[in-house]
Design an enzyme around this catalytic site. Structure first.
Site, PDB file in Angstrom:
ATOM      1  N   HIS A 130      -6.900  13.105  24.963  1.00 41.42           N
ATOM      2  CA  HIS A 130      -8.247  13.595  25.274  1.00 41.42           C
ATOM      3  C   HIS A 130      -8.876  14.285  24.062  1.00 41.42           C
ATOM      4  O   HIS A 130     -10.085  14.171  23.820  1.00 41.42           O
ATOM      5  CB  HIS A 130      -8.195  14.610  26.416  1.00 41.42           C
ATOM      6  CG  HIS A 130      -8.459  14.032  27.770  1.00 41.42           C
ATOM      7  ND1 HIS A 130      -9.598  13.318  28.077  1.00 41.42           N
ATOM      8  CD2 HIS A 130      -7.726  14.078  28.914  1.00 41.42           C
ATOM      9  CE1 HIS A 130      -9.547  12.952  29.351  1.00 41.42           C
ATOM     10  NE2 HIS A 130      -8.425  13.392  29.879  1.00 41.42           N
ATOM     11  N   CYS A 187      -7.182  10.305  36.017  1.00 40.56           N
ATOM     12  CA  CYS A 187      -7.825  11.292  35.159  1.00 40.56           C
ATOM     13  C   CYS A 187      -8.897  12.020  35.953  1.00 40.56           C
ATOM     14  O   CYS A 187      -9.680  11.390  36.683  1.00 40.56           O
ATOM     15  CB  CYS A 187      -8.442  10.619  33.933  1.00 40.56           C
ATOM     16  SG  CYS A 187      -9.260  11.760  32.804  1.00 40.56           S
ATOM     17  N   HIS A 234      -1.271  12.261  27.550  1.00 50.99           N
ATOM     18  CA  HIS A 234      -2.590  12.092  28.172  1.00 50.99           C
ATOM     19  C   HIS A 234      -3.551  13.182  27.695  1.00 50.99           C
ATOM     20  O   HIS A 234      -4.677  12.890  27.277  1.00 50.99           O
ATOM     21  CB  HIS A 234      -2.422  12.156  29.691  1.00 50.99           C
ATOM     22  CG  HIS A 234      -3.685  12.008  30.472  1.00 50.99           C
ATOM     23  ND1 HIS A 234      -3.909  10.963  31.328  1.00 50.99           N
ATOM     24  CD2 HIS A 234      -4.798  12.787  30.552  1.00 50.99           C
ATOM     25  CE1 HIS A 234      -5.104  11.088  31.887  1.00 50.99           C
ATOM     26  NE2 HIS A 234      -5.662  12.205  31.438  1.00 50.99           N
ATOM     27  N   GLU A 235      -3.111  14.437  27.741  1.00 52.18           N
ATOM     28  CA  GLU A 235      -4.005  15.538  27.378  1.00 52.18           C
ATOM     29  C   GLU A 235      -4.269  15.575  25.874  1.00 52.18           C
ATOM     30  O   GLU A 235      -5.387  15.870  25.438  1.00 52.18           O
ATOM     31  CB  GLU A 235      -3.427  16.874  27.859  1.00 52.18           C
ATOM     32  CG  GLU A 235      -3.251  16.973  29.365  1.00 52.18           C
ATOM     33  CD  GLU A 235      -4.507  16.630  30.155  1.00 52.18           C
ATOM     34  OE1 GLU A 235      -5.633  16.918  29.680  1.00 52.18           O
ATOM     35  OE2 GLU A 235      -4.369  16.041  31.249  1.00 52.18           O
TER      36      GLU A 235
END
Length: 217
Positions: free
Chosen positions: A175, A129, A171-172
């Protein structure tokens, strides 16, 4: 489109414009690191709070910043902005036989994204990351998802993603919910980038790392 309730936020626009001005001609935005509160706060859905010109300039700067880092995704909280938007892009690299199933992921702006798993298949690989520089850890992710998002014009998209593109999208999107990949990673797998390169990069499937470092896949 983002809807009739879209409301331009003058203060937010001013803050974003100032950040873009501070980035200068290089368009490189500072990437915040773990411990910054914005990384742990759920983002506000994007409903047209930015002027379209400001949004376009922000997207351009995020894209430039992501590529320069280098990375394959960058979410707004990573540049200190609590809005539900991110940029992603990745390309096929050395081997078509890479077990991570890396595939072309053209540049996308993903606004208000969400995803649902298809089936129960998952895969565990090292993941990093840009907001946790210098380290990577093994994280289990869904292998197949249905991804839904809006683009910069407010048009909704839905697409099935598989393998590495699915991992990037997860993953994004995470976030934007205040989650970092390390939250559900195998902590004993945590490795500096240098040690990952020296000991474990020869095989993307982290079987040897699991045995030597003492974690289960």
């Amino acid at each position: 489109m983002f809807g009739k309730n879209s409301t331009v936020d003058a203060e937010l626009n001013a803050d974003v414009e100032q950040a873009l001005a501070d980035a200068g001609a290089d368009k490189l935005l500072p990437i915040v690191q773990l411990g910054e509160p914005v990384l742990r706060q759920p983002t506000e859905p994007y409903r047209g709070q930015l002027k379209r010109k400001t949004l376009d300039k922000l997207i351009d700067a995020m894209h430039v910043t992501m590529l320069e880092a280098p990375g394959v995704g960058l979410a707004a909280p990573q540049i200190g902005l609590g809005l539900a938007l991110a940029v992603v892009e990745d390309h096929v690299r050395d081997s078509e036989e890479d077990p991570r199933e890396i595939a072309e992921l053209p540049f996308h702006v993903i606004i208000n994204p969400c995803y649902e798993a298809i089936g129960e298949a998952s895969a565990s690989f090292y993941e990093g990351c840009l907001s946790f520089e210098g380290y990577q850890a093994v994280r289990k992710r869904w292998l197949d998802i249905v991804a839904t998002w809006e683009d910069e014009s407010g048009v909704e998209h839905k697409e099935r993603l598989h393998g590495w593109p699915a991992r990037i999208f997860q993953h994004e999107t995470d976030h934007l919910d205040g989650e970092i990949y390390i939250d559900q990673a195998q902590i004993r797998s945590l490795s500096s980038d240098d040690n990952l390169s020296e000991y474990w990069s020869y095989n993307p499937v982290p079987l040897d790392a699991a045995q030597e470092l003492g974690f289960q896949l």
